[in-house]
Design an enzyme around this catalytic site. Structure first.
Site, PDB file in Angstrom:
ATOM      1  N   GLY A 183     -62.036  67.123 101.413  1.00  0.00           N
ATOM      2  CA  GLY A 183     -62.127  65.908 100.397  1.00  0.00           C
ATOM      3  C   GLY A 183     -62.572  66.170  99.134  1.00  0.00           C
ATOM      4  O   GLY A 183     -62.724  65.441  98.418  1.00  0.00           O
ATOM      5  N   ASP A 184     -62.553  67.434  98.804  1.00  0.00           N
ATOM      6  CA  ASP A 184     -62.762  68.100  97.436  1.00  0.00           C
ATOM      7  C   ASP A 184     -62.094  69.396  97.368  1.00  0.00           C
ATOM      8  O   ASP A 184     -61.081  69.669  97.937  1.00  0.00           O
ATOM      9  CB  ASP A 184     -64.269  68.206  97.389  1.00  0.00           C
TER      10      ASP A 184
END
Length: 496
Positions: free
Chosen positions: A286-287
């Site tokens: 997610g990053d």
């Protein structure tokens, strides 16, 4: 005569068939009864198989794990169950892990010890590793992080950050932690370390946490670290965070988190580390999938530990929120001698990015990207110099980082909206930039495809799409074709 012979043969065949039909029970004379018999036979066979498998604990339709013996990688090996652990996903096994680590800590002079984690679900609060230790996760073994933050130890801020990354003051420690260690191995038959980060992510979004979330695995001030052949998933925060370490290898590791709604779940953050190899990994998080860091503003400058001599190769990565491979934005201690090669970035917001800002100080230099492939990426290559996040108001706004000697060789792909966005500034120009052998299929046909501002460098040979006017053009033999009229032309468009 021919007809007579043919007729006789036909009748003989019919009599032969009739002779065999007399031995077939009438039970099988219809399709329905035949099908019923086949189903009865199938379930009877499965029943016998299940009865024989029950002793091994395998139930019907549950995938059994093929038993693979634990390799002995240390002179002494323990099983987690030797210390009373129960792998039911409910029992908290923190004490068992701590006792096992304590036993191994006494074996350093004998070559250390190995802790085998067998198949099962091993719930635990955070625990520490020790030197000369191998943590081995069997196929089907899953270490589960307890998701109640009261069990997670608070630690001082990282010295090169000055505060928690999300909140002032202390931060939560990692699920698996180590400090001042030597010769540590985390490996296995692709067992899993699962941070169960869903509760953490929800509380973060609801602003219910008073401290920065903890990483899944964090090893600090250590050397000779090997992490291989495991899966790391659903970290509360950054997933794998070596800090101020030397001689770190991450190989054949799968790192997973939801591509949305899992904030700041970076895959690997090599932070103020030296002599690092990251290879043969699959990362979808997610990053940033991989990020190279070295401290935050004045704290990073004062700590003064650069990240250097780093090789990143043979990766498949995805990041719908950030980038496949990033340098920064916390790079105040400096980043140098980094090679990123043979990397495939798919369905991502950005592919490779360098990000910094006034106040960071430090440098990014001698960086080489080679043989990158982008597929369905919004922005391919990014250098951003206005990433203005600061730990506090004590940073020096005139501490300008230096960016130079950055090379992009053999860049290919398709479905890319903006292949290049190099956004230098008057205070932070980008110097000695090189592009060679680039062909990226684009999805946006208007202007501002190859974007530049305050950039000085060169293009060697033919590249597609056409480069910005800020760069000098050379042929394949290295002969100058056209000198740029100005390196300060700005052609940055953030509207798409």
């Amino acid at each position: 005569m021919v007809e007579t012979g043919t007729t006789s043969s036909w009748w003989r065949a019919q009599l032969h068939l009739h002779h065999h039909r007399r031995w077939i029970p009438t039970f099988f004379t219809t399709h329905k009864t035949l099908l019923a018999a086949l189903w009865i036979t199938f379930f009877f066979t499965v029943f016998l198989w299940q009865q024989r498998s029950a002793a091994s604990g395998f139930l019907i339709f549950r995938r059994p794990f093929t038993y693979r013996a634990f390799p002995k990688l240390r002179p002494v090996a323990f099983n987690l169950t030797d210390f009373g652990a129960v792998g039911d996903g409910v029992t908290v096994n923190t004490v068992a892990f701590e006792r096992a680590v304590m036993a191994i800590s006494k074996l350093g002079k004998k070559g250390g010890g190995q802790l085998n984690v067998p198949p099962g679900y091993w719930l635990t609060a955070p625990f520490n590793l020790t030197s000369h230790m191998t943590l081995f996760l069997a196929e089907g073994a899953e270490i589960l992080g307890i998701n109640d933050e009261k069990y997670w130890t608070l630690m001082p801020p990282l010295p090169s950050y000055g505060c928690g990354r999300e909140h002032p003051g202390p931060r939560y420690g990692s699920l698996i932690h180590g400090q001042n260690l030597k010769d540590v191995v985390i490996t296995g038959h692709n067992g899993t370390i699962n941070g169960q980060g869903q509760t953490w992510w929800k509380k973060y979004r609801q602003k219910l946490l008073n401290h920065t979330r903890g990483p899944l695995v964090q090893i600090m001030w250590s050397s000779d670290i090997l992490i291989s052949n495991i899966t790391l998933r659903d970290s509360p925060f950054w997933t794998l965070h070596p800090f101020d370490c030397k001689n770190v290898t991450v190989r054949n590791v799968t790192i997973l988190a939801p591509v949305f709604e899992a904030p700041n779940t970076d895959g690997i953050d090599a932070d103020s580390c030296e002599d690092v190899v990251i290879e043969d990994c699959y990362i979808s998080v997610g990053d940033d999938a991989v990020a190279i860091k070295s401290g935050w503003d004045q704290y990073g400058v004062a700590y003064g530990r650069p990240s250097k001599n780093i090789l990143i190769r043979n990766l498949v990565v995805r990041s719908m929120v950030s980038a496949g491979v990033s340098i920064g934005s916390e790079m105040s201690g400096g980043v140098s001698n980094v090679t990123v090669e043979n990397v495939y970035v798919w369905s991502s917001r950005r592919a490779v990015r360098i990000k910094t800002a006034p106040g960071r100080g430090g440098y990014v230099r001698h960086i080489t990207y080679r043989n990158l492939t982008f597929e369905n990426v919004r922005v391919g290559i990014v250098i951003k110099t206005d990433y203005n996040e600061h730990p506090d108001d004590g940073f020096d706004p005139k501490a300008f980082p230096s960016l130079h000697d950055i090379n992009y060789f053999s860049i290919h792909g398709e479905g890319v909206r903006v292949p290049v966005r190099i956004h230098g500034s008057e205070d932070i120009p980008v110097r000695k930039l090189t592009f060679r052998d680039m062909s990226v299929g684009i999805t946006y046909k208007k202007k501002h495809i190859f974007q530049c501002a305050y950039v000085e460098g060169r293009v060697i040979g033919t590249i597609f799409p056409a480069p910005c006017e800020n760069l000098d053009l050379y042929d394949e033999g290295g002969h100058l074709i056209r000198r740029s009229t100005s390196q300060n032309v700005s052609d940055i468009d953030y509207d798409f």
